[in-house]
Design a protein around this motif. Structure first.
Motif, PDB file in Angstrom:
ATOM      1  N   THR A 150       0.581  -1.079  -0.378  1.00 19.34           N
ATOM      2  CA  THR A 150       0.406   0.057  -0.390  1.00 19.34           C
ATOM      3  C   THR A 150       1.061   1.435  -0.425  1.00 19.34           C
ATOM      4  OG1 THR A 150      -1.786  -1.364   1.247  1.00 19.34           O
ATOM      5  CG2 THR A 150      -1.577   1.300   1.261  1.00 19.34           C
ATOM      6  N   TYR A 151       0.901   2.437  -1.195  1.00 20.46           N
ATOM      7  CA  TYR A 151       1.577   3.376  -1.431  1.00 20.46           C
ATOM      8  C   TYR A 151       0.841   4.423  -0.748  1.00 20.46           C
ATOM      9  CZ  TYR A 151       4.460   0.773  -4.327  1.00 20.46           C
ATOM     10  OH  TYR A 151       5.911   0.218  -4.689  1.00 20.46           O
ATOM     11  N   LEU A 152       1.379   4.978   0.518  1.00 18.70           N
ATOM     12  CA  LEU A 152       1.569   6.543   0.734  1.00 18.70           C
ATOM     13  C   LEU A 152       2.374   7.381   1.209  1.00 18.70           C
ATOM     14  CD1 LEU A 152       0.522   4.390   4.136  1.00 18.70           C
ATOM     15  CD2 LEU A 152      -1.248   4.979   2.155  1.00 18.70           C
ATOM     16  N   THR A 153       1.552   8.793   0.956  1.00 21.02           N
ATOM     17  CA  THR A 153       2.551   9.997   1.246  1.00 21.02           C
ATOM     18  C   THR A 153       1.680  11.313   1.805  1.00 21.02           C
ATOM     19  OG1 THR A 153       4.461  11.120   0.023  1.00 21.02           O
ATOM     20  CG2 THR A 153       2.819  10.994  -1.386  1.00 21.02           C
ATOM     21  N   ILE A 154       2.670  12.487   1.837  1.00 18.20           N
ATOM     22  CA  ILE A 154       2.065  13.646   2.335  1.00 18.20           C
ATOM     23  C   ILE A 154       2.563  14.843   1.903  1.00 18.20           C
ATOM     24  CG2 ILE A 154       3.962  13.600   4.064  1.00 18.20           C
ATOM     25  CD1 ILE A 154       1.260  14.909   5.571  1.00 18.20           C
ATOM     26  N   LEU A 155       1.680  15.405   1.811  1.00 16.72           N
ATOM     27  CA  LEU A 155       2.056  16.680   0.935  1.00 16.72           C
ATOM     28  C   LEU A 155       1.493  17.475   2.390  1.00 16.72           C
ATOM     29  CD1 LEU A 155       0.577  16.224  -2.494  1.00 16.72           C
ATOM     30  CD2 LEU A 155       2.396  15.385  -1.825  1.00 16.72           C
ATOM     31  N   ARG A 156       2.358  18.872   1.642  1.00 18.06           N
ATOM     32  CA  ARG A 156       2.198  20.058   2.662  1.00 18.06           C
ATOM     33  C   ARG A 156       1.641  21.513   1.348  1.00 18.06           C
ATOM     34  NH1 ARG A 156       6.827  22.597   7.271  1.00 18.06           N
ATOM     35  NH2 ARG A 156       5.339  24.241   8.070  1.00 18.06           N
ATOM     36  N   ASN A 157       1.111  22.789   1.894  1.00 18.42           N
ATOM     37  CA  ASN A 157       1.020  24.032   0.797  1.00 18.42           C
ATOM     38  C   ASN A 157       2.048  24.554   0.185  1.00 18.42           C
ATOM     39  OD1 ASN A 157       1.108  26.961   0.283  1.00 18.42           O
ATOM     40  ND2 ASN A 157      -1.859  26.338   0.940  1.00 18.42           N
ATOM     41  N   PRO A 158       2.413  24.155  -1.089  1.00 16.98           N
ATOM     42  CA  PRO A 158       3.619  24.548  -1.460  1.00 16.98           C
ATOM     43  C   PRO A 158       4.411  25.606  -0.772  1.00 16.98           C
ATOM     44  CG  PRO A 158       2.728  24.070  -2.817  1.00 16.98           C
ATOM     45  CD  PRO A 158       1.899  24.100  -2.391  1.00 16.98           C
ATOM     46  N   ILE A 159       3.680  26.954  -0.237  1.00 19.21           N
ATOM     47  CA  ILE A 159       4.479  28.305  -0.253  1.00 19.21           C
ATOM     48  C   ILE A 159       4.863  27.847   1.752  1.00 19.21           C
ATOM     49  CG2 ILE A 159       3.527  30.521   0.988  1.00 19.21           C
ATOM     50  CD1 ILE A 159       0.912  30.795  -1.079  1.00 19.21           C
ATOM     51  N   MET A 242      -2.060  15.280   3.535  1.00 18.16           N
ATOM     52  CA  MET A 242      -2.018  16.297   4.021  1.00 18.16           C
ATOM     53  C   MET A 242      -1.609  17.008   5.102  1.00 18.16           C
ATOM     54  SD  MET A 242      -3.000  17.832   1.416  1.00 18.16           S
ATOM     55  CE  MET A 242      -3.108  16.667  -0.376  1.00 18.16           C
ATOM     56  N   THR A 243      -0.310  17.581   5.499  1.00 16.14           N
ATOM     57  CA  THR A 243       0.289  17.997   6.521  1.00 16.14           C
ATOM     58  C   THR A 243      -1.091  18.929   7.788  1.00 16.14           C
ATOM     59  OG1 THR A 243       2.235  18.124   5.414  1.00 16.14           O
ATOM     60  CG2 THR A 243       1.981  19.249   7.838  1.00 16.14           C
ATOM     61  N   GLU A 244      -1.657  19.994   6.138  1.00 19.67           N
ATOM     62  CA  GLU A 244      -2.635  20.396   7.725  1.00 19.67           C
ATOM     63  C   GLU A 244      -3.496  20.311   7.625  1.00 19.67           C
ATOM     64  OE1 GLU A 244      -0.270  22.312   4.644  1.00 19.67           O
ATOM     65  OE2 GLU A 244      -1.077  21.040   4.129  1.00 19.67           O
ATOM     66  N   ASN A 300      -2.860  21.197  -5.036  1.00 19.57           N
ATOM     67  CA  ASN A 300      -4.334  21.510  -5.328  1.00 19.57           C
ATOM     68  C   ASN A 300      -4.411  20.263  -5.536  1.00 19.57           C
ATOM     69  OD1 ASN A 300      -4.007  23.834  -5.064  1.00 19.57           O
ATOM     70  ND2 ASN A 300      -3.735  25.066  -6.850  1.00 19.57           N
ATOM     71  N   HIS A 301      -4.601  19.362  -6.942  1.00 21.08           N
ATOM     72  CA  HIS A 301      -4.715  18.190  -7.408  1.00 21.08           C
ATOM     73  C   HIS A 301      -5.133  16.954  -6.383  1.00 21.08           C
ATOM     74  CE1 HIS A 301      -5.448  14.767  -9.860  1.00 21.08           C
ATOM     75  NE2 HIS A 301      -5.559  13.795  -8.950  1.00 21.08           N
ATOM     76  N   PHE A 302      -4.233  16.683  -5.486  1.00 22.60           N
ATOM     77  CA  PHE A 302      -4.313  15.570  -4.266  1.00 22.60           C
ATOM     78  C   PHE A 302      -5.310  16.618  -3.092  1.00 22.60           C
ATOM     79  CE2 PHE A 302      -0.846  13.884  -6.294  1.00 22.60           C
ATOM     80  CZ  PHE A 302      -1.874  13.079  -7.183  1.00 22.60           C
ATOM     81  N   ASN A 303      -5.142  17.850  -2.652  1.00 22.80           N
ATOM     82  CA  ASN A 303      -6.032  17.846  -2.238  1.00 22.80           C
ATOM     83  C   ASN A 303      -7.375  18.092  -2.074  1.00 22.80           C
ATOM     84  OD1 ASN A 303      -6.328  20.331   0.386  1.00 22.80           O
ATOM     85  ND2 ASN A 303      -7.372  21.033  -1.040  1.00 22.80           N
ATOM     86  N   LYS A 304      -7.545  17.931  -3.434  1.00 24.24           N
ATOM     87  CA  LYS A 304      -9.751  17.416  -4.050  1.00 24.24           C
ATOM     88  C   LYS A 304      -9.834  16.647  -3.659  1.00 24.24           C
ATOM     89  CE  LYS A 304      -9.252  22.060  -7.510  1.00 24.24           C
ATOM     90  NZ  LYS A 304      -9.609  22.337  -8.720  1.00 24.24           N
ATOM     91  N   SER A 305      -8.858  15.246  -3.867  1.00 19.64           N
ATOM     92  CA  SER A 305      -9.071  14.377  -4.383  1.00 19.64           C
ATOM     93  C   SER A 305      -8.998  14.200  -2.794  1.00 19.64           C
ATOM     94  CB  SER A 305      -7.548  13.505  -4.846  1.00 19.64           C
ATOM     95  OG  SER A 305      -6.809  13.593  -3.961  1.00 19.64           O
ATOM     96  N   PHE A 306      -8.113  13.907  -1.703  1.00 20.46           N
ATOM     97  CA  PHE A 306      -8.305  14.578  -0.440  1.00 20.46           C
ATOM     98  C   PHE A 306      -9.758  14.382  -0.116  1.00 20.46           C
ATOM     99  CE2 PHE A 306      -7.819  15.688   3.775  1.00 20.46           C
ATOM    100  CZ  PHE A 306      -7.089  14.261   5.368  1.00 20.46           C
TER     101      PHE A 306
END
Length: 407
Positions: A150-159, A242-244, A300-306
């Motif tokens: 199972t593949y997981l990762t985490i993203l954060r607002n780029p700013i 998502m970090t936020e 933006n793409h994965f924030n929507k899918s989240f």
């Protein structure tokens, strides 16, 4: 006679209903009390009961690839996964040196510190359960090392992530920008020039998340290639956290992995000092956004899918989130001394939390960082680190310099 029998039947029915309601009340209170507080009771009592149990309604996932991105709360996320592996006797795919695979290349199987793996990649001894250290994403190679994962990762607002990278890795000092009142503002006077000077971790200064997920910098300004990569990642990953919305992410992760609430407990692993933070004006934010355009599209793409996944989760999402947060709060209050700072800690980049003096053994396990579990796995798996500089493969930076562009 019939009336008397009817009254007796009604009396029995009422007694039966009352008993059922009483049993339901007792069961419910017990269930509600235990589910968010199960770990806390163990932490407080310092019992030796196993920390992590599983929900019998599904089978816990134990083949996991967690793509660890930089400055996204990935260390806290990774600690949850590696601690689970530690308690469940799972095997780690480890780099030759330290806790990171080569930054400059896409991951490949030869990067794994295991002598048997190179010669017999199909043998049982060569199959790992967990790959969670920093690496650049390559699905085909990672599939060989951790099959059916199972593949997981985490993203954060780029700013926010860019500002964190800039402060945490002391980019201002390396580039001699610390003499300016706002080093980030000075950086964006000549961003390509400063990027091409290649300070430490420079590759995280521009679209660092997309770079970690496998897209080379030379393609970051090619919108078509970026969108194609995002579509590929959408197919290849099971969850982008998502970090936020970290706790919300853990609720989704818990369901995907079929773990229980106790398994998701965490203590934050590092808080950047205020002295290593920078104020951002609206103009600077716009420049960061333009400079990191590929990461913005990714986020933006994965924030929507989240949030689609949250919606698909069902009506009990908020209840599960509340239970998780209640348990986290109780663990934090039980384990952490908010008024004390560790002695002897010299790294000025971070300020760590301190355990209470009488903290239980379980608190101490929750407090452990990634290197503790990595070092434990090295000893257990008999995969000692290679001498410095001997990776078993070439790890050289061959990235061409960026062509100068105007923002």
């Amino acid at each position: 006679m019939a009336g008397a029998q009817t009254k007796r039947h009604l009396h029995l029915i009422l007694m039966y209903c009352a008993c059922c309601l009483l049993l339901f009340a007792v069961f419910s209170s017990h269930f509600i009390e235990l589910r968010p507080r199960a770990l806390v009771s163990l932490v407080q009592k310092n019992e030796t009961t196993p920390l992590f149990s599983h929900d019998d309604t599904c089978k816990p996932v134990q083949q996991i690839v967690f793509l660890k991105t930089h400055k996204t709360a990935s260390t806290t996320s990774n600690t949850i996964i590696q601690r689970y592996a530690y308690f469940n006797n799972l095997t780690f795919a480890l780099p030759y040196i330290g806790g990171k695979f080569c930054f400059y290349q896409l991951f490949n199987r030869r990067m794994v510190s295991n002598p048997k793996f190179e010669f017999d990649p199909g043998s049982a001894a060569s199959v790992f359960n967990i790959l969670a250290n920093h690496a650049r994403f390559s699905r085909t190679e990672m599939d060989v090392v951790v099959p059916q994962a199972t593949y997981l990762t985490i993203l954060r607002n780029p700013i926010a992530r860019f500002e964190s990278v800039f402060g945490y890795y002391r980019i201002d000092e390396e580039l001699k920008l610390d003499k300016y009142s706002n080093p980030i503002e000075a950086f964006f006077e000549k961003p390509d020039y400063y990027f091409n000077r290649r300070p430490s971790m420079y590759f995280q200064l521009k679209n660092g998340m997309m770079y970690s997920l496998g897209l080379d910098h030379r393609f970051h300004d090619n919108t078509t290639r970026v969108l194609e990569k995002i579509e590929q990642l959408d197919r290849e990953f099971d969850l982008f956290m998502m970090t936020e919305y970290f706790d919300e992410s853990l609720v989704l992760m818990k369901k995907i992995l079929c773990w229980d609430t106790d398994s998701m407990m965490y203590l934050p692993k590092g808080l950047r000092k205020e002295s290593r933070r920078f104020n951002l004006t609206d103009e600077m934010k716009a420049k960061i956004r333009a400079w990191n355009a590929a990461d913005v599209m990714l986020y933006n793409h994965f924030n929507k899918s989240f949030w689609r996944k949250v919606k698909e989760y069902g009506d009990n999402f908020q209840e599960d989130l509340q239970n998780l947060q209640e348990a986290e709060k109780q663990v934090y209050e039980t384990c952490i001394d908010a008024d004390r700072r560790p002695r002897g800690y010299l790294d000025p980049r971070e300020s760590f939390l301190s355990l209470r003096k009488n903290a239980s053994e379980l608190c101490r396990i929750l407090y452990k960082r990634v290197d503790y579990f990595v070092n434990h796995a090295r000893v257990k798996q008999d995969t000692p680190p290679a001498p410095r500089g001997r990776y078993g493969y070439s790890c050289r930076d061959t990235t061409p310099p960026l062509s100068v562009q105007k923002l």
